[in-house]
Design a protein around this motif. Structure first.
Motif, PDB file in Angstrom:
ATOM      1  N   SER A  61      95.874 115.446  53.256  1.00  0.00           N
ATOM      2  CA  SER A  61      95.498 116.272  53.567  1.00  0.00           C
ATOM      3  C   SER A  61      95.519 115.886  55.269  1.00  0.00           C
ATOM      4  O   SER A  61      96.126 116.007  56.941  1.00  0.00           O
ATOM      5  N   SER A  62      94.801 114.548  55.728  1.00  0.00           N
ATOM      6  CA  SER A  62      95.213 113.750  56.346  1.00  0.00           C
ATOM      7  C   SER A  62      96.349 112.844  57.176  1.00  0.00           C
ATOM      8  O   SER A  62      97.316 113.272  58.099  1.00  0.00           O
ATOM      9  N   LEU A  63      97.022 112.165  55.581  1.00  0.00           N
ATOM     10  CA  LEU A  63      98.612 111.952  55.977  1.00  0.00           C
ATOM     11  C   LEU A  63      99.302 113.016  56.281  1.00  0.00           C
ATOM     12  O   LEU A  63     100.655 112.996  57.583  1.00  0.00           O
ATOM     13  N   LEU A  64      99.348 114.001  56.480  1.00  0.00           N
ATOM     14  CA  LEU A  64      99.739 115.096  56.495  1.00  0.00           C
ATOM     15  C   LEU A  64     100.174 115.581  58.083  1.00  0.00           C
ATOM     16  O   LEU A  64     101.232 115.956  58.783  1.00  0.00           O
ATOM     17  N   MET A  65      98.872 114.931  58.573  1.00  0.00           N
ATOM     18  CA  MET A  65      99.357 115.303  60.430  1.00  0.00           C
ATOM     19  C   MET A  65     100.155 114.324  60.923  1.00  0.00           C
ATOM     20  O   MET A  65     100.266 114.699  61.953  1.00  0.00           O
ATOM     21  N   LEU A  66     100.250 113.445  60.723  1.00  0.00           N
ATOM     22  CA  LEU A  66     101.433 112.525  60.539  1.00  0.00           C
ATOM     23  C   LEU A  66     102.848 112.886  60.706  1.00  0.00           C
ATOM     24  O   LEU A  66     103.893 112.421  61.674  1.00  0.00           O
TER      25      LEU A  66
END
Lengths: 416, 416
Positions: free
Chosen positions: B174-179
């Protein structure tokens, strides 16, 4: 101290427009301890002749002048140390040039170098402040505003004091007058283009954002990616100064470039080409320079860049059609540098147009006082281009005595 | 090679607006040798739910997704050396994240780092290109577009390969998706502010133009001149990422700063304050950070700067009132960085307003692919802020399975 005469000749602007009269008016007096009175020796101005909406006040015109200090307020002298240097060092008899606006030199805005937006700022030759088209002119905040041409130590530049003094002796007053506005404004336009972050990938050879960020230089740029393409819109005196300044900056770096200088008036394009031809081969850098009409320039940029557009566009006109042309010519992620004096029309862009092209803009007035060292150095370095009065490549056409002013103004206006 | 299923679930957008349907549609196929097919594992999107004028085409939504490569076109493999590295190294089974637009990685625009304006550019989840709100998505020019999260050697950053791999393992999807969009866009806004020439005098302690020009540093700046004042307008996910990124950049330099984060919605302001509170003391730099409503923010900037205004304003909303507020808050010779997605309204400025304040603007879309290394490094460095799902300071609220989509979309829209 010189004794001022009681009245003087002045070129007075009468509302609403096209009404310029030479009149005898009182010589200005010191009103504040920071004032200086300057006897004007060289002057020029045409800006407000045609009238600006809402200007009702009769005033002396003239926002560019050179002169000699004839009187100083009570705040000058050695006791003013700690203030801008000129408050301590300026003397009656000194030869000075003034930027076109007042600046105190000691507020936050001035210390940052943004001198044209000083809260004490006022434009010479406007309803706010009597101008230099007179025998004498009062300079508010003179210790922050003026450049003392008689004391090369008081204004720093890349040149040595000896070089400055020697150089100054060889420069005609008509050239020095360019320091008041048109030359620093041209340098300001070129400087903003050359130091814009959007041009940095090409200059550094490191792509955005690696040009700032050390972690990523994995992309190999090709030589063609580093060709700098510029358009300069408007070839009046400021536009010509911008041409010279941009060429000078480009000659100091090895990358190839291409410049299209744009004006609808053929005689102005010829002047731009004449300016370019006078620059020595080393000074031309490794690029090309053409001067073209609007339609031809669009085609040239199209051909040069495969339809991508200019790295940066210098807009030196100040109206909606010029800024629209700048938008049309600039590449995605390009920079538009606008030093044109814009008026009331709304910006002719939708938000989507600006988003879709990732455009950057720099708008506004030149901080002429802060730009003086750069402009002076360029004036010295490029005397081959700026020097001389009357030739086809001369930027300052004529020196005019005050009594001739109405006729000259009318002639200049009719010529356009 | 994995065998794709014949049909898949997809979230389909129906014109004109507010009509989202989960449907079974064919799994995408390779159409070009540069394509890849990615099995989507994490996704999000709300942008076009409400509808955009003129969008008539039914399409799969979703411009942010992470997934696993399941099929590659014929142009992948060792014979593709000389092209972007991923054409040679990408393998079936690799975990990838995609920026929200396609870019080829091998044209002039991409080499300069301006990847979001690649001529092959298309926005995922738009009429031009099916999005990632489906079980599978086709990636055109995948070797230029994707980031390969499985091969840390293939994407450079300031971190070592070992540090990257280790860091990656600790970051939730879910954090990587911010990329894909929001984190690089926030970093892009902060980067443009911090590297703007108009901020350089304060950063360098050398006034304009001495910050570029070696000849003049005669003015002594005071400590107060070097205080950096920022406003961040809009505290949605991108605005919060901009807050973190700007604070991170400011913590790397010694100057004091003051940031006002602005949003009319109290819950968003609370989220901004929660984000700030989670940043460790060293990471906060030597400044202050407040979150305020529009009227209070105007007063705060007035008080902080004695009426002068902000050094730079980050505008992360994309409408006329936000960009007008940015103009009101910025100082003369300040920079407005606009990453908001603007629409059809005309820019709400006259030319004179822009001239009179010497405003600079940077408009436009984030080149997410080029910003990936910086964004990834920030994600690793600030896991204390970005990590975790569901807390008050979490930037990505929920992970949604495709069947829940219509209900969630409706709930999110009603909540605003």
């Amino acid at each position: 101290m010189a004794t001022p005469v009681k009245t003087m000749k002045a070129i007075r602007w009468y509302p609403p427009s096209f009404d310029i009269r030479v009149e005898d008016i009182p010589v200005p007096q010191i009103q504040d301890g920071d004032d200086a009175i300057v006897k004007v020796t060289v002057r020029s101005d045409l800006h407000v002749y045609r009238g600006h909406a809402g200007v009702e006040k009769i005033h002396t015109s003239g926002h560019e002048f050179i002169g000699e200090v004839v009187e100083l307020g009570s705040n000058y002298g050695v006791h003013s140390q700690g203030r801008p240097e000129l408050y301590a060092t300026l003397k009656v008899g000194d030869k000075v040039v003034s930027p076109f606006t007042v600046n105190c030199g000691e507020c936050n805005v001035c210390r940052l170098g943004y001198t044209c937006r000083c809260p004490f700022g006022a434009l010479f030759g406007s309803p706010a402040l009597e101008g230099g088209q007179a025998q004498y002119v009062r300079i508010p905040k003179a210790g922050g505003t003026l450049f003392n041409l008689s004391d090369s130590k008081s204004w720093s530049s890349a040149l040595s004091d000896e070089a400055k003094t020697k150089a100054l002796a060889g420069i005609a007053d008509s050239s020095l007058l360019m320091l008041a506005d048109i030359l620093p404004t041209g340098v300001f336009a070129a400087l903003q283009a050359m130091n814009h972050p959007k041009i940095l990938p090409a200059l550094s050879g490191r792509p955005w954002p690696a040009s700032f960020f050390p972690g990523d230089a994995s992309v190999t740029m090709l030589p063609e990616d580093r060709v700098l393409t510029f358009a300069i819109i408007g070839l009046g005196p400021v536009g010509l100064c911008a041409c010279v300044s941009l060429l000078d900056m480009l000659s100091a770096q090895p990358l190839p470039f291409q410049i299209v200088a744009i004006d609808p008036v053929e005689s102005r394009r010829e002047k731009a080409l004449a300016v370019y031809s006078k620059i020595d081969e080393a000074g031309k850098g490794s690029g090309k320079f053409v001067a073209e009409s609007i339609d031809n320039a669009k085609k040239t940029v199209q051909d040069w860049t495969g339809g991508v557009g200019c790295t940066a566009v210098l807009e030196i006109v100040g109206n909606p059609s010029a800024i629209s042309l700048a938008y049309d010519l600039v590449r995605p992620f390009g920079a538009i540098i606008s030093v044109g004096v814009h008026g009331e029309p709304q910006m002719p862009f939708t938000g989507r147009q600006l988003y879709n092209k990732n455009v950057s803009f720099d708008f506004g007035r030149c901080p002429a006082r802060a730009m003086f060292p750069m402009a002076f150095d360029l004036l010295v370095k490029r005397q081959d281009v700026f020097g001389g009065v009357g030739g086809p490549d001369c930027l300052v056409d004529q020196i005019v005595g005050p009594n001739e002013a109405p006729e000259i103004y009318a002639a200049l206006t009719n010529r356009r």
